[in-house]
Write an enzyme that holds these catalytic residues in place. Structure first.
Site, PDB file in Angstrom:
ATOM      1  CE  LYS A   1      -3.999  11.676 -10.842  1.00 57.99           C
ATOM      2  NZ  LYS A   1      -2.879  10.703 -10.642  1.00 57.99           N
TER       3      LYS A   1
ATOM      4  CG  ASP B   1      -1.845   1.067   1.174  1.00 53.29           C
ATOM      5  OD1 ASP B   1      -1.876   2.112   0.604  1.00 53.29           O
ATOM      6  OD2 ASP B   1      -2.786   1.047   2.211  1.00 53.29           O
TER       7      ASP B   1
ATOM      8  CG  ASN C   1      -0.002   4.368 -12.493  1.00 53.52           C
ATOM      9  OD1 ASN C   1      -0.542   5.222 -13.539  1.00 53.52           O
ATOM     10  ND2 ASN C   1      -0.414   3.299 -12.199  1.00 53.52           N
TER      11      ASN C   1
ATOM     12  CE1 TYR D   1      -7.580  10.704 -10.005  1.00 54.30           C
ATOM     13  CE2 TYR D   1      -8.126  12.372 -11.603  1.00 54.30           C
ATOM     14  CZ  TYR D   1      -7.664  11.275 -11.392  1.00 54.30           C
ATOM     15  OH  TYR D   1      -6.879  10.486 -12.306  1.00 54.30           O
TER      16      TYR D   1
END
Length: 254
Positions: free
Chosen positions: A159, A64, A91, A155
């Site tokens: 990012k 993890d 990634n 998100y």
């Protein structure tokens, strides 16, 4: 196996499927030894078997990215197996999409932890090896969502954060022969975008068609499109490209 990554070792987080698998496969095809961590044990076993059948050197471990000790252990094991660690691709990612007023604490925390803390953990573990070797290529996977996207406050923020992380690492690590860059995918056909279709209540085919209508090149993206950009940053000859974000989205993003 010969290629531009012969005698190089790459480590890909979240590399058991989708974009991560595409990146790992592309690097392996050009000669790299591949280390992969993921939380999906079943998918890891499948990718390990697939790579071995193709004759690629592969190391897989369930880990993890949010847990530093797990990441550090996996990176050390991969390094001991291959004798080097030259390329790190951050990634690993998850989505917990919702409109802001519906978003729960755990939706926010999970996305922040996997994307940002996960990348932080992997870089912290890998940079020790890269600094000592005076060589490294770190590639972070961002997203066009970093520019803002409805239903993705968590998100999009994560990012965008990865882009700031990328530029800071470029400044700090550049003098050690380590470059850090980011690839920001647009719409890519993966399991994650299939989850998006389910979330908004349409078929994946309809989502793909709707996306293509907005993409100047008139097609959706595939994992290999992202892998190609990652390979450019990972190339030894890209040593003067540092702290950059390239949008791979079939059109301009600004």
């Amino acid at each position: 196996m010969s290629g531009r990554f012969e005698n190089r070792a790459a480590f890909v987080t979240g590399g058991s499927r989708g974009i991560g698998k595409g990146i790992a496969l592309s690097l392996a095809e050009e000669g790299a030894k591949i280390g992969i961590i993921d939380v999906n044990e079943e998918a890891l076993k499948e990718v390990e078997s697939e790579f071995r059948e193709k004759g690629y050197e592969i190391f897989c471990k369930v880990a993890d990215v949010v847990d530093y000790e797990q990441v550090d252990t996996a990176i050390k094991e991969a390094f001991n197996r291959f004798g080097s660690l030259d390329i790190l691709v951050n990634n690993a990612g998850v989505i917990r999409d919702n409109m802001l007023f519906k978003m729960k604490d755990e939706d926010w925390d999970t996305v922040m932890n996997v994307h940002l803390k996960g990348a932080f953990n992997a870089v912290r573990a890998a940079q020790r090896i890269m600094v000592e070797n005076k060589y490294g290529r770190i590639i972070n996977i961002s997203s066009t969502s970093a520019l803002g996207n409805r239903g993705q406050a968590n998100y999009a923020t994560a990012k965008a954060g990865l882009q700031g992380f990328t530029k800071t690492l470029a400044i700090e690590l550049g003098k050690f022969g380590i470059t850090t860059n980011a690839v920001a995918p647009g719409f890519i056909e993966t399991e994650m975008t299939k989850e998006t279709a389910t979330r908004i209540g349409i078929s994946f085919e309809d989502l793909v068609e709707a996306s293509i209508n907005k993409i100047p090149v008139g097609r959706s993206g595939k994992p290999e499109d992202i892998a190609n950009a990652v390979a450019f940053f990972a190339d030894e000859r890209s040593s003067f490209v540092n702290g950059q974000v390239i949008y791979v989205a079939g059109g301009p993003k600004n």
